[in-house]
Design a protein around this motif. Structure first.
Motif, PDB file in Angstrom:
ATOM      1  N   GLU A  59      24.414  46.831  11.054  1.00  0.00           N
ATOM      2  CA  GLU A  59      25.620  47.341  10.395  1.00  0.00           C
ATOM      3  C   GLU A  59      25.919  48.782  10.806  1.00  0.00           C
ATOM      4  O   GLU A  59      26.895  49.369  10.338  1.00  0.00           O
ATOM      5  N   ARG A  60      25.077  49.357  11.680  1.00  0.00           N
ATOM      6  CA  ARG A  60      25.289  50.750  12.090  1.00  0.00           C
ATOM      7  C   ARG A  60      26.552  50.884  12.924  1.00  0.00           C
ATOM      8  O   ARG A  60      26.859  50.045  13.753  1.00  0.00           O
ATOM      9  N   THR A  61      27.251  51.992  12.707  1.00  0.00           N
ATOM     10  CA  THR A  61      28.423  52.330  13.498  1.00  0.00           C
ATOM     11  C   THR A  61      28.608  53.839  13.404  1.00  0.00           C
ATOM     12  O   THR A  61      27.762  54.533  12.853  1.00  0.00           O
ATOM     13  N   GLY A  62      29.702  54.336  13.901  1.00  0.00           N
ATOM     14  CA  GLY A  62      29.954  55.765  13.837  1.00  0.00           C
ATOM     15  C   GLY A  62      31.076  56.169  14.769  1.00  0.00           C
ATOM     16  O   GLY A  62      31.688  55.323  15.425  1.00  0.00           O
ATOM     17  N   LEU A  63      31.327  57.459  14.814  1.00  0.00           N
ATOM     18  CA  LEU A  63      32.427  57.977  15.619  1.00  0.00           C
ATOM     19  C   LEU A  63      32.136  59.400  16.059  1.00  0.00           C
ATOM     20  O   LEU A  63      31.300  60.077  15.482  1.00  0.00           O
ATOM     21  N   THR A  64      32.844  59.826  17.104  1.00  0.00           N
ATOM     22  CA  THR A  64      32.744  61.198  17.604  1.00  0.00           C
ATOM     23  C   THR A  64      33.853  62.022  16.963  1.00  0.00           C
ATOM     24  O   THR A  64      34.971  61.536  16.798  1.00  0.00           O
ATOM     25  N   ALA A  65      33.530  63.268  16.596  1.00  0.00           N
ATOM     26  CA  ALA A  65      34.518  64.116  15.934  1.00  0.00           C
ATOM     27  C   ALA A  65      34.311  65.583  16.287  1.00  0.00           C
ATOM     28  O   ALA A  65      33.193  66.012  16.566  1.00  0.00           O
ATOM     29  N   THR A  66      35.405  66.326  16.268  1.00  0.00           N
ATOM     30  CA  THR A  66      35.333  67.784  16.341  1.00  0.00           C
ATOM     31  C   THR A  66      35.895  68.406  15.064  1.00  0.00           C
ATOM     32  O   THR A  66      35.901  69.615  14.922  1.00  0.00           O
ATOM     33  N   SER A  67      36.347  67.568  14.150  1.00  0.00           N
ATOM     34  CA  SER A  67      36.976  68.063  12.922  1.00  0.00           C
ATOM     35  C   SER A  67      35.994  68.054  11.756  1.00  0.00           C
ATOM     36  O   SER A  67      36.199  67.391  10.753  1.00  0.00           O
ATOM     37  N   VAL A  68      34.929  68.813  11.898  1.00  0.00           N
ATOM     38  CA  VAL A  68      33.904  68.942  10.854  1.00  0.00           C
ATOM     39  C   VAL A  68      33.851  70.410  10.461  1.00  0.00           C
ATOM     40  O   VAL A  68      33.858  71.292  11.320  1.00  0.00           O
ATOM     41  N   THR A  69      33.796  70.675   9.170  1.00  0.00           N
ATOM     42  CA  THR A  69      33.713  72.062   8.716  1.00  0.00           C
ATOM     43  C   THR A  69      32.974  72.139   7.387  1.00  0.00           C
ATOM     44  O   THR A  69      32.914  71.159   6.643  1.00  0.00           O
ATOM     45  N   SER A  70      32.426  73.307   7.108  1.00  0.00           N
ATOM     46  CA  SER A  70      31.792  73.504   5.804  1.00  0.00           C
ATOM     47  C   SER A  70      32.880  73.654   4.750  1.00  0.00           C
ATOM     48  O   SER A  70      33.969  74.158   5.026  1.00  0.00           O
ATOM     49  N   LEU A  71      32.598  73.202   3.561  1.00  0.00           N
ATOM     50  CA  LEU A  71      33.539  73.314   2.449  1.00  0.00           C
ATOM     51  C   LEU A  71      32.979  74.259   1.386  1.00  0.00           C
ATOM     52  O   LEU A  71      33.694  75.091   0.855  1.00  0.00           O
ATOM     53  N   SER A  72      31.672  74.133   1.109  1.00  0.00           N
ATOM     54  CA  SER A  72      31.058  74.929   0.054  1.00  0.00           C
ATOM     55  C   SER A  72      29.565  75.081   0.349  1.00  0.00           C
ATOM     56  O   SER A  72      28.943  74.156   0.862  1.00  0.00           O
ATOM     57  N   HIS A 107      23.692  65.685  25.124  1.00  0.00           N
ATOM     58  CA  HIS A 107      24.147  64.542  24.325  1.00  0.00           C
ATOM     59  C   HIS A 107      25.543  64.053  24.726  1.00  0.00           C
ATOM     60  O   HIS A 107      26.114  63.217  24.025  1.00  0.00           O
ATOM     61  N   GLU A 108      26.077  64.531  25.829  1.00  0.00           N
ATOM     62  CA  GLU A 108      27.408  64.088  26.245  1.00  0.00           C
ATOM     63  C   GLU A 108      27.517  62.561  26.301  1.00  0.00           C
ATOM     64  O   GLU A 108      28.514  62.002  25.834  1.00  0.00           O
ATOM     65  N   PRO A 109      26.502  61.835  26.824  1.00  0.00           N
ATOM     66  CA  PRO A 109      26.594  60.363  26.785  1.00  0.00           C
ATOM     67  C   PRO A 109      26.656  59.799  25.356  1.00  0.00           C
ATOM     68  O   PRO A 109      27.318  58.787  25.122  1.00  0.00           O
ATOM     69  N   VAL A 110      25.998  60.444  24.413  1.00  0.00           N
ATOM     70  CA  VAL A 110      26.065  60.014  23.008  1.00  0.00           C
ATOM     71  C   VAL A 110      27.497  60.191  22.509  1.00  0.00           C
ATOM     72  O   VAL A 110      28.057  59.292  21.866  1.00  0.00           O
ATOM     73  N   ALA A 111      28.105  61.332  22.818  1.00  0.00           N
ATOM     74  CA  ALA A 111      29.491  61.580  22.406  1.00  0.00           C
ATOM     75  C   ALA A 111      30.415  60.514  22.974  1.00  0.00           C
ATOM     76  O   ALA A 111      31.287  59.995  22.264  1.00  0.00           O
ATOM     77  N   ASP A 112      30.234  60.172  24.244  1.00  0.00           N
ATOM     78  CA  ASP A 112      31.072  59.150  24.878  1.00  0.00           C
ATOM     79  C   ASP A 112      30.882  57.783  24.226  1.00  0.00           C
ATOM     80  O   ASP A 112      31.854  57.063  23.985  1.00  0.00           O
ATOM     81  N   ARG A 113      29.625  57.415  23.942  1.00  0.00           N
ATOM     82  CA  ARG A 113      29.372  56.109  23.320  1.00  0.00           C
ATOM     83  C   ARG A 113      30.026  56.019  21.940  1.00  0.00           C
ATOM     84  O   ARG A 113      30.655  55.016  21.601  1.00  0.00           O
ATOM     85  N   PHE A 114      29.889  57.074  21.134  1.00  0.00           N
ATOM     86  CA  PHE A 114      30.456  57.053  19.789  1.00  0.00           C
ATOM     87  C   PHE A 114      31.979  57.204  19.808  1.00  0.00           C
ATOM     88  O   PHE A 114      32.641  56.899  18.830  1.00  0.00           O
ATOM     89  N   ALA A 115      32.532  57.648  20.940  1.00  0.00           N
ATOM     90  CA  ALA A 115      33.983  57.690  21.105  1.00  0.00           C
ATOM     91  C   ALA A 115      34.507  56.326  21.553  1.00  0.00           C
ATOM     92  O   ALA A 115      35.710  56.141  21.705  1.00  0.00           O
ATOM     93  N   GLY A 116      33.591  55.377  21.800  1.00  0.00           N
ATOM     94  CA  GLY A 116      34.001  54.028  22.184  1.00  0.00           C
ATOM     95  C   GLY A 116      34.223  53.839  23.661  1.00  0.00           C
ATOM     96  O   GLY A 116      34.742  52.806  24.087  1.00  0.00           O
ATOM     97  N   LYS A 117      33.825  54.811  24.479  1.00  0.00           N
ATOM     98  CA  LYS A 117      33.997  54.662  25.926  1.00  0.00           C
ATOM     99  C   LYS A 117      33.152  53.491  26.403  1.00  0.00           C
ATOM    100  O   LYS A 117      32.044  53.273  25.945  1.00  0.00           O
ATOM    101  N   GLY A 118      33.697  52.726  27.312  1.00  0.00           N
ATOM    102  CA  GLY A 118      33.012  51.545  27.803  1.00  0.00           C
ATOM    103  C   GLY A 118      33.114  50.376  26.842  1.00  0.00           C
ATOM    104  O   GLY A 118      32.433  49.367  27.012  1.00  0.00           O
ATOM    105  N   GLY A 119      33.924  50.521  25.796  1.00  0.00           N
ATOM    106  CA  GLY A 119      34.116  49.430  24.837  1.00  0.00           C
ATOM    107  C   GLY A 119      32.956  49.214  23.890  1.00  0.00           C
ATOM    108  O   GLY A 119      32.897  48.200  23.206  1.00  0.00           O
ATOM    109  N   LEU A 120      32.023  50.171  23.823  1.00  0.00           N
ATOM    110  CA  LEU A 120      30.863  50.011  22.939  1.00  0.00           C
ATOM    111  C   LEU A 120      31.279  50.108  21.485  1.00  0.00           C
ATOM    112  O   LEU A 120      32.100  50.944  21.107  1.00  0.00           O
ATOM    113  N   LYS A 121      30.683  49.244  20.669  1.00  0.00           N
ATOM    114  CA  LYS A 121      30.968  49.224  19.233  1.00  0.00           C
ATOM    115  C   LYS A 121      29.669  49.124  18.448  1.00  0.00           C
ATOM    116  O   LYS A 121      28.648  48.721  18.984  1.00  0.00           O
ATOM    117  N   GLY A 122      29.734  49.459  17.175  1.00  0.00           N
ATOM    118  CA  GLY A 122      28.625  49.249  16.247  1.00  0.00           C
ATOM    119  C   GLY A 122      27.302  49.776  16.752  1.00  0.00           C
ATOM    120  O   GLY A 122      27.206  50.886  17.277  1.00  0.00           O
TER     121      GLY A 122
END
Length: 192
Positions: A59-72, A107-122
């Motif tokens: 059931e594992r999945t995920g995504l690549t993001a640059t929109s992460v910030t501290s809130l508190s 970790h650039e390959p990790v970023a690409d995989r979680f961005a769905g490059k190559g059609g990878l999912k889950g």
């Protein structure tokens, strides 16, 4: 919480019969001149590259993001903006726990995989890296620059995205390491 998010949260947790084939994707709407200019300007904003990880086993999945910030700081809380159309939304709302893994240059390959490059999912996105867990059970990249293990505190829907607020229950850092950055459409490292 709005009806879209509430509907996703009310999904049954039992295993349902195989779903019907997904409908053909709807073409993305044409962007206005103002939206295109905004997107071009935002590409000039350098950001650390992170992956949001959620789920366990198959059931594992995920995504690549640059929109992460501290809130508190008190309580430790962060936010991440997630496109409502991503396949990670339903697991995120179901699990109510996730990890944010701040990536390093190798970790650039990790970023690409979680961005769905190559059609990878889950779970295929997790191949080729070493994963562990902290407190919630969400997958954590073993050698991440920083990892934040979070419980889902709130979700706010705005336009095409969800603002996901996570209460940080555990965190870990790798000392003397540098971040993977994303700027002007490509990955970068720090250079002084």
């Amino acid at each position: 919480m709005n009806a879209h998010v509430a509907a996703a949260l009310s999904q049954p947790t039992h295993v349902a019969p195989a779903p019907a084939p997904a409908p053909a994707p709807t073409p993305a709407p044409e962007l206005s001149a103002a939206s295109l200019a905004f997107r071009s300007a935002m590409r000039k904003l350098a950001g650390a590259v992170s992956v949001l990880t959620v789920g366990q086993g198959d059931e594992r999945t995920g995504l690549t993001a640059t929109s992460v910030t501290s809130l508190s700081v008190e309580p430790p809380t962060l936010l991440i903006c997630v496109n409502r159309a991503t396949s990670s939304v339903v697991p995120l709302l179901k699990e109510r726990a996730f990890a944010i893994n701040v990536l390093r240059p190798h970790h650039e390959p990790v970023a690409d995989r979680f961005a769905g490059k190559g059609g990878l999912k889950g779970p295929a996105r997790y191949d080729g890296a070493d994963w562990t867990r902290l407190s919630t059970g969400a997958p954590v990249l073993a050698d991440a620059l920083a990892a934040f293990d979070c419980e889902l505190e709130d979700v706010i829907e705005r336009h095409s995205h969800l603002i996901v607020i996570g209460r940080v229950v555990a965190s870990r850092i790798t000392e003397s390491a540098e971040p993977l950055l994303y700027w002007a459409g490509s990955y970068r490292g720090l250079s002084f």
